[in-house]
Design a protein around this motif. Structure first.
Motif, mmCIF file in Angstrom:
data_model
loop_
_atom_site.group_PDB
_atom_site.id
_atom_site.type_symbol
_atom_site.label_atom_id
_atom_site.label_comp_id
_atom_site.label_asym_id
_atom_site.label_seq_id
_atom_site.Cartn_x
_atom_site.Cartn_y
_atom_site.Cartn_z
ATOM 1 N N CYS A 182 0.859 -1.173 0.000
ATOM 2 C CA CYS A 182 0.000 0.000 0.000
ATOM 3 C C CYS A 182 0.898 1.227 0.000
ATOM 4 O O CYS A 182 1.988 1.207 0.583
ATOM 5 C CB CYS A 182 -0.874 -0.028 1.248
ATOM 6 S SG CYS A 182 -2.150 1.236 1.305
ATOM 7 N N GLY A 183 0.493 2.315 -0.658
ATOM 8 C CA GLY A 183 1.360 3.481 -0.769
ATOM 9 C C GLY A 183 2.643 3.121 -1.478
ATOM 10 O O GLY A 183 3.726 3.543 -1.091
ATOM 11 N N VAL A 184 2.523 2.325 -2.554
ATOM 12 C CA VAL A 184 3.661 1.745 -3.272
ATOM 13 C C VAL A 184 4.098 2.662 -4.409
ATOM 14 O O VAL A 184 3.282 3.371 -5.001
ATOM 15 C CB VAL A 184 3.282 0.345 -3.809
ATOM 16 C CG1 VAL A 184 2.082 0.433 -4.738
ATOM 17 C CG2 VAL A 184 4.445 -0.327 -4.522
ATOM 18 N N GLY A 198 6.588 0.784 -0.353
ATOM 19 C CA GLY A 198 5.218 0.754 0.136
ATOM 20 C C GLY A 198 5.188 0.279 1.576
ATOM 21 O O GLY A 198 6.211 0.208 2.253
ATOM 22 N N TYR A 199 3.992 -0.050 2.049
ATOM 23 C CA TYR A 199 3.889 -0.587 3.404
ATOM 24 C C TYR A 199 2.824 -1.669 3.461
ATOM 25 O O TYR A 199 1.894 -1.712 2.656
ATOM 26 C CB TYR A 199 3.617 0.504 4.446
ATOM 27 C CG TYR A 199 2.317 1.261 4.268
ATOM 28 C CD1 TYR A 199 1.164 0.871 4.923
ATOM 29 C CD2 TYR A 199 2.260 2.397 3.459
ATOM 30 C CE1 TYR A 199 -0.022 1.568 4.763
ATOM 31 C CE2 TYR A 199 1.089 3.105 3.309
ATOM 32 C CZ TYR A 199 -0.053 2.693 3.961
ATOM 33 O OH TYR A 199 -1.230 3.386 3.800
ATOM 34 N N ASP A 200 3.014 -2.597 4.393
ATOM 35 C CA ASP A 200 2.097 -3.709 4.617
ATOM 36 C C ASP A 200 1.796 -3.720 6.104
ATOM 37 O O ASP A 200 2.658 -4.077 6.905
ATOM 38 C CB ASP A 200 2.755 -5.019 4.172
ATOM 39 C CG ASP A 200 1.813 -6.214 4.278
ATOM 40 O OD1 ASP A 200 0.662 -6.011 4.696
ATOM 41 O OD2 ASP A 200 2.231 -7.337 3.951
ATOM 42 N N LEU A 205 8.424 -0.835 3.672
ATOM 43 C CA LEU A 205 9.213 -1.825 2.951
ATOM 44 C C LEU A 205 10.342 -1.171 2.162
ATOM 45 O O LEU A 205 10.225 -0.030 1.723
ATOM 46 C CB LEU A 205 8.311 -2.596 1.981
ATOM 47 C CG LEU A 205 7.015 -3.162 2.560
ATOM 48 C CD1 LEU A 205 6.160 -3.765 1.455
ATOM 49 C CD2 LEU A 205 7.321 -4.200 3.623
ATOM 50 N N LYS A 206 11.415 -1.932 1.957
ATOM 51 C CA LYS A 206 12.471 -1.499 1.041
ATOM 52 C C LYS A 206 12.629 -2.476 -0.120
ATOM 53 O O LYS A 206 13.432 -2.247 -1.021
ATOM 54 C CB LYS A 206 13.793 -1.336 1.781
ATOM 55 C CG LYS A 206 14.394 -2.616 2.350
ATOM 56 C CD LYS A 206 15.745 -2.309 2.996
ATOM 57 C CE LYS A 206 16.399 -3.569 3.540
ATOM 58 N NZ LYS A 206 17.735 -3.261 4.135
ATOM 59 N N ASP A 225 18.136 0.898 -0.217
ATOM 60 C CA ASP A 225 18.881 1.009 1.037
ATOM 61 C C ASP A 225 17.969 1.360 2.201
ATOM 62 O O ASP A 225 18.218 0.946 3.337
ATOM 63 C CB ASP A 225 19.990 2.058 0.913
ATOM 64 C CG ASP A 225 21.147 1.567 0.055
ATOM 65 O OD1 ASP A 225 21.868 0.659 0.495
ATOM 66 O OD2 ASP A 225 21.319 2.084 -1.055
ATOM 67 N N LEU A 226 16.912 2.140 1.922
ATOM 68 C CA LEU A 226 16.034 2.624 2.988
ATOM 69 C C LEU A 226 14.625 2.069 2.836
ATOM 70 O O LEU A 226 14.157 1.825 1.716
ATOM 71 C CB LEU A 226 15.973 4.152 2.978
ATOM 72 C CG LEU A 226 17.289 4.907 3.170
ATOM 73 C CD1 LEU A 226 17.043 6.401 3.159
ATOM 74 C CD2 LEU A 226 17.984 4.485 4.463
ATOM 75 N N HIS A 227 13.961 1.881 3.962
ATOM 76 C CA HIS A 227 12.542 1.518 3.975
ATOM 77 C C HIS A 227 11.732 2.755 3.588
ATOM 78 O O HIS A 227 11.943 3.834 4.135
ATOM 79 C CB HIS A 227 12.133 1.027 5.362
ATOM 80 C CG HIS A 227 12.818 -0.238 5.782
ATOM 81 N ND1 HIS A 227 12.200 -1.470 5.751
ATOM 82 C CD2 HIS A 227 14.080 -0.469 6.228
ATOM 83 C CE1 HIS A 227 13.040 -2.400 6.172
ATOM 84 N NE2 HIS A 227 14.193 -1.815 6.467
ATOM 85 N N ARG A 228 10.774 2.564 2.673
ATOM 86 C CA ARG A 228 9.981 3.703 2.194
ATOM 87 C C ARG A 228 8.534 3.279 1.936
ATOM 88 O O ARG A 228 8.276 2.401 1.116
ATOM 89 C CB ARG A 228 10.547 4.266 0.879
ATOM 90 C CG ARG A 228 11.963 4.817 0.969
ATOM 91 C CD ARG A 228 12.445 5.293 -0.407
ATOM 92 N NE ARG A 228 13.851 5.658 -0.388
ATOM 93 C CZ ARG A 228 14.316 6.877 -0.112
ATOM 94 N NH1 ARG A 228 13.457 7.849 0.159
ATOM 95 N NH2 ARG A 228 15.610 7.123 -0.099
#
Length: 459
Positions: A182-184, A198-200, A205-206, A225-228
């Protein structure tokens, strides 16, 4: 005219699905609607008309049902779900997860831990929506729900007396991503679709996945490299830019670029301002970052990145602060669409002319939207899904700059909030999002010529 016999045929399909739900209830001791909705179910029909889920044992059985499992993506999904551990500790929750928790708690308060009886689950009616799909309405524990069923067309072979044979087309479900997103961030590069970050639930997530429409398969790509989560992605000069977003704790201004030739990510110059839930568009090779959120502020600021100068500079801000908006470029103009300011969900749209460095309003959409996706196709602007502040949406609107008007086009098969969008060829792909009850792994695509959304592809 619609064949009058088709609704009754589709009704029987819905009734088969209800029978399967009853079987699951008896098998598990209670019915878990959330668990059923969160999973993609790859099933086959038995000789007596019952639905059974495919398992690891079915993969190499050599019988008819194993022949229906046509792609490695389907096989991998069956292996995964057969071994999957359903319990998961969730450290954090997103805004969408909090909305989901409220829905579930309300439902649980109505029926506590009691089983759903036959009276609690009743089919109201069903109608055919496509050659391979139908939609139905039912009551579940006193609540009205919508059901969507898509069936796989079987391969047909005709053998003539002369021994010649011809086979019909076979359609298979579009392969799902490895996990909900979501928000990908979504982009197209060399005919492939990339789902980025995105996020779950509470996890930003990265990880990155690549989808090939020709093979209907997903492949993993080197992680960022970073979770986004709630980031934006664009392609400029053959490289993917992943911009801003949130790492689950704070908003980001950092930017990473992906080089397909080396399968590596590296950092590019950071934005001037941290942003999540913002929008981006590309005009003449320059990336515009528009609005968004930097806690606790909703933003109307805009900045532009020049790859040649490798720097970000500010341009004229929007007229309105917009968080959770969508942005798209069309015909050398930039459109900032819908969004949210903390208490109001917008249907207004602003258009930016880079030559004049000025924003002006165009006619508003028919529906208020936040968390929608935007895409430009064949000279028109499409705005897809989102939320109107009360309901999650699957509706789609199209803006024609030649007539300066919005019109409603075909709706998606699935409700999608914070959805990613990508154009590949003549199709718009809707990627993941939040469906009101789960974080989505699925994708579907829009065909403007037929004005339809499809969940199946030809194998």
């Amino acid at each position: 005219m619609t064949d009058r016999k088709k609704p009754s045929t589709q009704k029987s399909s819905v009734e088969v699905a209800i029978s399967w739900r009853d079987y699951k209830q008896l098998e598990e001791g209670s019915i878990n609607l959330r668990g059923l909705l969160e999973k993609t179910h790859i099933m086959f029909m038995t000789a007596v008309g019952e639905l059974k889920e495919c398992t690891i044992e079915d993969l190499d059985s050599g019988d008819e049902k194993s022949k229906l499992i046509t792609t490695e993506a389907q096989r991998e999904y069956i292996r995964y779900t057969s071994l999957e551990q359903l319990s998961k500790t969730e450290a954090n929750s997103s805004d969408d997860e909090e909305e989901l928790i409220v829905l579930i708690e309300n439902n649980n308060n109505k029926r506590k831990n009691s089983w759903l009886t036959e009276k609690d689950f009743q089919l109201i009616g069903a109608i055919q929506t496509s050659d391979n799909g139908c939609a139905g309405m039912a009551t579940v524990g006193g609540m009205l729900v919508a059901m969507s069923i898509h069936t796989q067309a079987q391969t047909c072979t005709n053998n003539s007396d002369s021994g010649d044979s011809s086979s019909g087309e076979e359609w298979v479900l579009i392969a799902p991503m490895s996990r909900g997103r979501c928000g990908v961030g979504g982009v197209e590069l060399d005919g492939k679709l990339y789902a980025i970050g995105g996020y779950d639930r509470g996890d930003c997530l990265k990880t990155v996945e690549q989808y090939d429409p020709q093979t209907n398969q997903w492949m993993p790509v080197t992680s960022m490299d970073l979770h986004r989560g709630r980031l934006e992605s664009q392609v400029v000069n053959g490289k993917i830019f992943s911009i801003g977003g949130s790492n689950g704790q704070t908003e980001l201004n950092t930017v990473e670029t992906y080089d397909e030739t080396t399968n590596t990510w590296s950092f590019a110059p950071a934005m001037l301002q941290c942003r999540c839930s913002f929008g981006t568009g590309v005009i003449d090779g320059h990336i515009y970052a528009v609005g968004g959120y930097q806690g606790p502020r909703n933003l109307k600021s805009v900045e532009v990145y020049s790859p040649e100068k490798e720097e970000w500079t500010r341009v004229t801000p929007m007229n309105t602060e917009r968080n959770n908006l969508c942005v798209e470029a069309l015909n050398g103009k930039l459109y900032a669409i819908g969004g949210y300011n903390g208490w109001t969900c917008f249907n207004t749209v602003e258009c930016y002319d880079p030559e004049e460095d000025r924003w002006h309003l165009i006619p508003p959409m028919k529906t208020h939207r936040r968390g929608a996706g935007a895409a430009a196709l064949h000279g028109k602007l499409y705005v897809i899904g989102g939320s109107d502040g009360t309901n999650f949406l699957n509706s789609v609107e199209c803006y024609d700059p030649t007539t300066n008007e919005w019109k409603t086009v075909a709706s998606m098969n699935t409700l999608r909030h914070n959805v990613g969008t990508v154009v590949i060829g003549d199709h718009i792909y809707a990627i993941g999002g939040f469906g009101g009850s789960s974080f989505l792994k699925s994708i579907e695509y829009y065909d403007a010529k037929s004005d339809t959304w499809n969940c199946f592809v030809k194998s």
